[in-house]
Write an enzyme that holds these catalytic residues in place. Structure first.
Site, PDB file in Angstrom:
ATOM      1  N   HIS A 198     -14.172  14.384   2.178  1.00  0.00           N
ATOM      2  CA  HIS A 198     -14.954  15.595   2.467  1.00  0.00           C
ATOM      3  C   HIS A 198     -15.866  15.833   1.274  1.00  0.00           C
ATOM      4  CE1 HIS A 198     -12.166  17.462  -0.323  1.00  0.00           C
ATOM      5  NE2 HIS A 198     -11.160  17.065   0.440  1.00  0.00           N
ATOM      6  N   CYS A 222      -8.119  17.324   2.578  1.00  0.00           N
ATOM      7  CA  CYS A 222      -7.667  15.963   2.262  1.00  0.00           C
ATOM      8  C   CYS A 222      -6.871  15.273   3.364  1.00  0.00           C
ATOM      9  CB  CYS A 222      -6.841  15.989   0.972  1.00  0.00           C
ATOM     10  SG  CYS A 222      -7.746  16.624  -0.451  1.00  0.00           S
TER      11      CYS A 222
END
Length: 540
Positions: free
Chosen positions: A318, A84
């Site tokens: 992601h 993150c």
């Protein structure tokens, strides 16, 4: 509020962005007749392969499909770090991870860092942010930090709960991830009450936590964020028969880094095919809920007459492994983890275009500046995506080489016991570790091995050598790895000193508590030995 369950027919009927809203070229930047608004929606953990065939067959994503039909989709878009905070730091700064030194989920950008949104504001844009940002330092749990700092310690501990599913058995339960829906509502209300009245252009950012797995119970086996949670409403959007059961290598044949990751993620035990398929189905259902929130923004823009005046961008920080390579979560350079969605539509953006070029999240920063006509800083790692997607570029042959034919991704955080570097080109994916010699590299030919099951690094030594040289010309990765080793040890020592006499109790009760508490002296001794050794990469 526009009803969420608007039919696919209604979605298809949305007005397409005006293809004639072009402008004049000024250097590298575009100049629109009227400066376009910009909306950036960023989700978490969204596998980019779901936005194109064959991945798109497994779950209904009507609003992503709408963006594909009326805009440009990038088929090979990647995160610059599959976790993150470091990924988002790259997105908001336009710089590779080793330049921001965002080594883990705790270390990101300085809060006063000048982002692309700050520059857009200086160029007359009204700005607003809602939802998950997570690109500055100081976030995430103590456990997450300590796990990253101690990844070089010679022990193996489960740091996550065993992945599991949890179903809300209501066919009418739409708002499962309530916090994301609240932020989506706030964004829609802002568009209606504020943005629609502006005489200046605006840029809106909406950050979603979905389809990130949910936190599991804080005690017992399922400890961590390992729960895939949804309702029957969303599960019905999934084509169960189209779900692919991933192939796994035997544990004894796994790459050592993969084995460490699988073990620390609590995935080395036995899983039935039904368990695996359910985890993947629930994940896809969570993606469908994410798509619906994106749809609320698109529908609001249309209702307000702003859709044809607004460039909409959707991406994710992601992907999500969802049990591919015997793992869940991210922290891997495999496609499910590193490949992200990236779609753009709006005035001047080509419709129904699929771009095969490799691009990455650092390209968001220069793209935003290019939209407003701001000069691009020379130190940026990324390149504007407009030459690949905008109708403003008539002489495409002059611009097609602006973006290099490679992207860089790197990872330095928890669940992986060596710094990891990926060089992705059109055909090849090369993954190097640590100092380049202590851990075997990986090479995959994605054209013939899209599931990345066969490491051919030793079979093609010339290709491996050539790609490694290219990687070293971009980043001195042995030097970066050494810096991360030093950082990890320094940060751990500071943390240990800060907890004082409570150290033994605190460290024993982090996310690895089940394993640690069985042999606490053994694991404390391993850390003591690590602290006394020079900060050099170890042989794995």
């Amino acid at each position: 509020m526009v009803l969420l369950w608007v039919s696919v027919v209604a979605v298809s009927a949305l007005a397409a962005p005006d293809p004639g809203a072009g402008g004049q070229r000024r250097g590298a930047a575009r100049v629109w007749p009227a400066a376009p608004n910009v909306v950036l929606v960023v989700s978490d953990s969204f596998d980019g392969r779901l936005t194109f065939y064959p991945g798109s067959q497994v779950v209904k994503l009507p609003f992503i499909n709408f963006m594909k039909a009326h805009g440009t989709s990038f088929l090979n878009a990647y995160t610059n770090s599959p976790i993150c905070c470091p990924s988002r730091a790259a997105m908001w700064s336009g710089l590779f991870t080793h330049l921001t030194e965002s080594w883990n989920n705790f270390k990101g950008l300085d809060p006063n860092y000048t982002t692309w949104m700050d520059i857009m504001e200086k160029h007359g844009y009204r700005t607003q942010k809602f939802g998950k940002l997570d690109y500055t330092s100081g976030h995430h749990s103590i456990s997450n930090r300590v796990e990253a700092w101690t990844r070089d310690v010679a022990f193996l501990l489960r740091q996550e709960g065993r992945p599991m599913v949890n179903l809300i058995p209501k066919k009418t339960k739409v708002r499962v991830m309530e916090r994301d829906w609240e932020n989506t509502d706030r964004a829609v209300n802002w568009l209606r009450k504020e943005a629609s009245n502006y005489t200046h252009p605006f840029v809106l950012y909406l950050g979603l936590n979905l389809p990130h797995p949910y936190p599991s119970p804080s005690s017992g086996e399922n400890f961590g964020s390992s729960t895939f949670h949804t309702s029957l409403y969303w599960l019905k959007k999934v084509s169960y028969d189209a779900i692919k059961i991933p192939k796994w290598s035997p544990l004894s044949e796994m790459h050592p880094i993969d084995y460490y990751s699988s073990y620390t993620k609590n995935c080395t035990g036995k899983f039935t095919e039904k368990e695996i398929k359910n985890i993947r189905a629930f994940y896809y259902a969570m993606c469908a809920e994410t798509d619906a929130m994106l749809g609320e923004i698109i529908l609001a823009l249309r209702q307000l007459g702003l859709l044809q005046k607004t460039i909409v961008i959707y991406t994710s920080d992601h992907g999500e492994l969802a049990m591919e390579h015997r793992q869940f979560y991210k922290m891997s350079m495999y496609e499910a983890s590193a490949h992200v969605p990236l779609l753009m539509m709006g005035p001047g953006i080509k419709a129904n275009l699929q771009v095969p070029n490799v691009v990455s999240l650092v390209d968001i920063y220069p793209t935003m500046l290019d939209i407003v006509g701001a000069p691009l800083p020379q130190n940026l790692s990324g390149y504007s995506l407009l030459p690949l997607s905008s109708e403003m570029f008539k002489n495409e042959h002059k611009f097609k080489n602006l973006h290099p034919p490679w992207i860089l991704s790197e990872f330095h955080g928890c669940n992986v016991n060596a710094s990891t570097y990926m060089l992705r080109t059109n055909q090849w994916k090369y993954i190097a570790y640590s100092d380049g010699t202590s851990v075997l590299p990986q090479l995959f030919d994605l054209s013939s091995d899209p599931d990345e099951l066969t490491n051919i690094a030793t079979q093609f030594p010339e290709v491996t050598y050539s790609l490694d040289r290219k990687l070293r010309s971009i980043i001195n990765y042995p030097k970066v790895s050494a810096s991360v080793h030093r950082y990890n040890k320094e940060q751990f020592i500071k943390w240990k000193q800060s907890v004082g006499q409570n150290y033994s109790n605190v460290i024993a009760n982090l996310r690895w508590h089940q394993d640690w508490l069985q042999e606490p002296r053994k694991y404390e001794s391993a850390i003591d030995r690590w602290l006394k050794t020079p900060a050099n990469p170890k042989k794995i």
